[in-house]
Design an enzyme around this catalytic site. Sequence first.
Site, PDB file in Angstrom:
ATOM      1  N   CYS A  89       0.806  -1.220   0.000  1.00  0.00           N
ATOM      2  CA  CYS A  89       0.000   0.000   0.000  1.00  0.00           C
ATOM      3  C   CYS A  89       0.842   1.276   0.000  1.00  0.00           C
ATOM      4  O   CYS A  89       0.302   2.371  -0.146  1.00  0.00           O
ATOM      5  CB  CYS A  89      -0.924   0.002   1.211  1.00  0.00           C
ATOM      6  SG  CYS A  89      -1.915  -1.492   1.347  1.00  0.00           S
ATOM      7  N   HIS A 103      -2.368   8.274   5.496  1.00  0.00           N
ATOM      8  CA  HIS A 103      -2.699   6.970   4.922  1.00  0.00           C
ATOM      9  C   HIS A 103      -4.163   6.660   5.221  1.00  0.00           C
ATOM     10  O   HIS A 103      -4.902   6.234   4.336  1.00  0.00           O
ATOM     11  CB  HIS A 103      -1.766   5.895   5.484  1.00  0.00           C
ATOM     12  CG  HIS A 103      -1.849   4.587   4.781  1.00  0.00           C
ATOM     13  ND1 HIS A 103      -1.672   4.469   3.424  1.00  0.00           N
ATOM     14  CD2 HIS A 103      -2.099   3.327   5.232  1.00  0.00           C
ATOM     15  CE1 HIS A 103      -1.792   3.200   3.068  1.00  0.00           C
ATOM     16  NE2 HIS A 103      -2.061   2.484   4.151  1.00  0.00           N
ATOM     17  N   GLU A 158      -1.298   5.858  13.157  1.00  0.00           N
ATOM     18  CA  GLU A 158      -0.910   7.102  12.485  1.00  0.00           C
ATOM     19  C   GLU A 158      -1.052   8.306  13.404  1.00  0.00           C
ATOM     20  O   GLU A 158      -0.194   9.199  13.415  1.00  0.00           O
ATOM     21  CB  GLU A 158      -1.756   7.314  11.229  1.00  0.00           C
ATOM     22  CG  GLU A 158      -1.118   6.789   9.972  1.00  0.00           C
ATOM     23  CD  GLU A 158      -1.687   7.413   8.728  1.00  0.00           C
ATOM     24  OE1 GLU A 158      -0.967   8.182   8.070  1.00  0.00           O
ATOM     25  OE2 GLU A 158      -2.843   7.108   8.403  1.00  0.00           O
ATOM     26  N   LYS A 205      -8.970   8.787   1.326  1.00  0.00           N
ATOM     27  CA  LYS A 205      -9.518   7.432   1.157  1.00  0.00           C
ATOM     28  C   LYS A 205     -10.979   7.375   1.580  1.00  0.00           C
ATOM     29  O   LYS A 205     -11.686   6.430   1.224  1.00  0.00           O
ATOM     30  CB  LYS A 205      -8.701   6.411   1.949  1.00  0.00           C
ATOM     31  CG  LYS A 205      -7.332   6.098   1.351  1.00  0.00           C
ATOM     32  CD  LYS A 205      -6.646   4.982   2.113  1.00  0.00           C
ATOM     33  CE  LYS A 205      -5.283   4.631   1.516  1.00  0.00           C
ATOM     34  NZ  LYS A 205      -4.265   5.676   1.753  1.00  0.00           N
ATOM     35  N   HIS A 250      -9.410   2.618  -0.848  1.00  0.00           N
ATOM     36  CA  HIS A 250      -7.974   2.351  -0.792  1.00  0.00           C
ATOM     37  C   HIS A 250      -7.516   1.841  -2.155  1.00  0.00           C
ATOM     38  O   HIS A 250      -7.791   0.705  -2.537  1.00  0.00           O
ATOM     39  CB  HIS A 250      -7.682   1.322   0.289  1.00  0.00           C
ATOM     40  CG  HIS A 250      -6.231   1.200   0.642  1.00  0.00           C
ATOM     41  ND1 HIS A 250      -5.211   1.630  -0.192  1.00  0.00           N
ATOM     42  CD2 HIS A 250      -5.612   0.703   1.749  1.00  0.00           C
ATOM     43  CE1 HIS A 250      -4.046   1.394   0.372  1.00  0.00           C
ATOM     44  NE2 HIS A 250      -4.261   0.843   1.555  1.00  0.00           N
ATOM     45  N   PHE A 257       1.430  -3.334   3.950  1.00  0.00           N
ATOM     46  CA  PHE A 257       1.637  -4.672   4.493  1.00  0.00           C
ATOM     47  C   PHE A 257       3.123  -5.027   4.395  1.00  0.00           C
ATOM     48  O   PHE A 257       3.789  -4.713   3.411  1.00  0.00           O
ATOM     49  CB  PHE A 257       0.823  -5.697   3.695  1.00  0.00           C
ATOM     50  CG  PHE A 257      -0.642  -5.761   4.037  1.00  0.00           C
ATOM     51  CD1 PHE A 257      -1.231  -4.864   4.901  1.00  0.00           C
ATOM     52  CD2 PHE A 257      -1.458  -6.746   3.478  1.00  0.00           C
ATOM     53  CE1 PHE A 257      -2.583  -4.935   5.208  1.00  0.00           C
ATOM     54  CE2 PHE A 257      -2.807  -6.836   3.773  1.00  0.00           C
ATOM     55  CZ  PHE A 257      -3.368  -5.923   4.637  1.00  0.00           C
TER      56      PHE A 257
END
Length: 408
Positions: free
Chosen positions: A161, A299, A310, A331, A336, A395
């Site tokens: 990502c 993110h 975050e 997002k 995403h 990930f």
Amino acid sequence: MRRVVVTGLGAVTPIGNNVPDYWNGLVNGVNGIAPITRFDTTDFKSTLAAEVKNFDPSAVLDKGTARKTDLYTQYALVSADEAMKDSGLEGNIAEEELGVYFGSGVGGIETTLENYAGLLAGGPKKVSPQFVPKMIINIAAGQIAIRFHAHGNAMCMSTACATGTTAIGEAYRAIKDGYLTAAICGGSESSVNPLCVAGFINCMALSQATDPDAASLPFDSRRAGFVLGEGAATLILEEYEHAVARGAKIYAEMCGYGATCDAHHVTAPDPEATYTAKAIEKALAGVDYSTGSLYINAHGTGTSLNDTTETKAFKLAFGDGAKEVKISSTKSMTGHMLGAAGAAEAIACIKALETGILPPTINLTSPDPVCDLDYVPCKAQNVQVDTAISTSLGFGGHNACIAFRRVK
């Protein structure tokens, strides 16, 4: 050290298939999430996605190229074409000085599924000779290089990502350190298919909401997973003196990049947030900025772990100044976009600097008390900031952060 600037932008997203439409969608809080149309979701716990809509590559790709490319590569080529036209760079740079840094999270998985179905149904003769060059994860970078005669290095980044952010960051380093004069960089993804959706459901990552306005909920107490998106985004990065000499439009200066790894878990971020914060600190090292004039495109996936991690990272990186920073997660509108997310979100940062408008985190009506920073809830804000950063977590523990500022 050479300065690096942004001279072109291109995008294919769930809320617009070019940069003007994408940006208009962001500032107006358009939600690109809707019921999945690509396949029958009767047996699926998650039924929503942020699909690209009304995509027609025919203005950019001839029928032969379209037939020989996976959808993720088509998204990449269309966004790269827009960015190159926007920059005016084609024909105005030595071909060996132009590079490509472009990635994907999963590559041509649509092509893989189609050919595996053919193999099962009819044996090896039913596998297309185009299978391998359509599905390999580096082929978007390769196709972009072919189209624009980019004879500098053509690199494929893949950090899950964080891919789009990593690609832009590594292109920045190559130009800053003198290896290239300009680069076409970004990310692309097309993974709204039964296999990917089932996989994300079964690793407990996707929202199971049925209401599009209650599905992607970054920093909200109701959040329960991300919504799968798709698309592509491209930036043209260029050495400052070269851009000035040819009279290019300069959107912003890229002024920093930081990358770290949690080395903690295959899917979960490290809840201590130490190395997410360090990526931010590295991106802003040497940058003259104030927290009161800083925008962060987070993110912000809408998963419980990501958003608390975050928030903690922002507090570690900025201390008491974190309360002054304007932060949002786009997002909430695009879902995403996986390997394309960081590049699309970089464009949001650049347009925020250019226009003085900060895109919102839509549907943030019940803030999580733990996520207690200014996440620009529900509506865009007119605030002129001087510096903007985009954070990405992938990930495998990949953390990446890129920084931009208005050109002085």
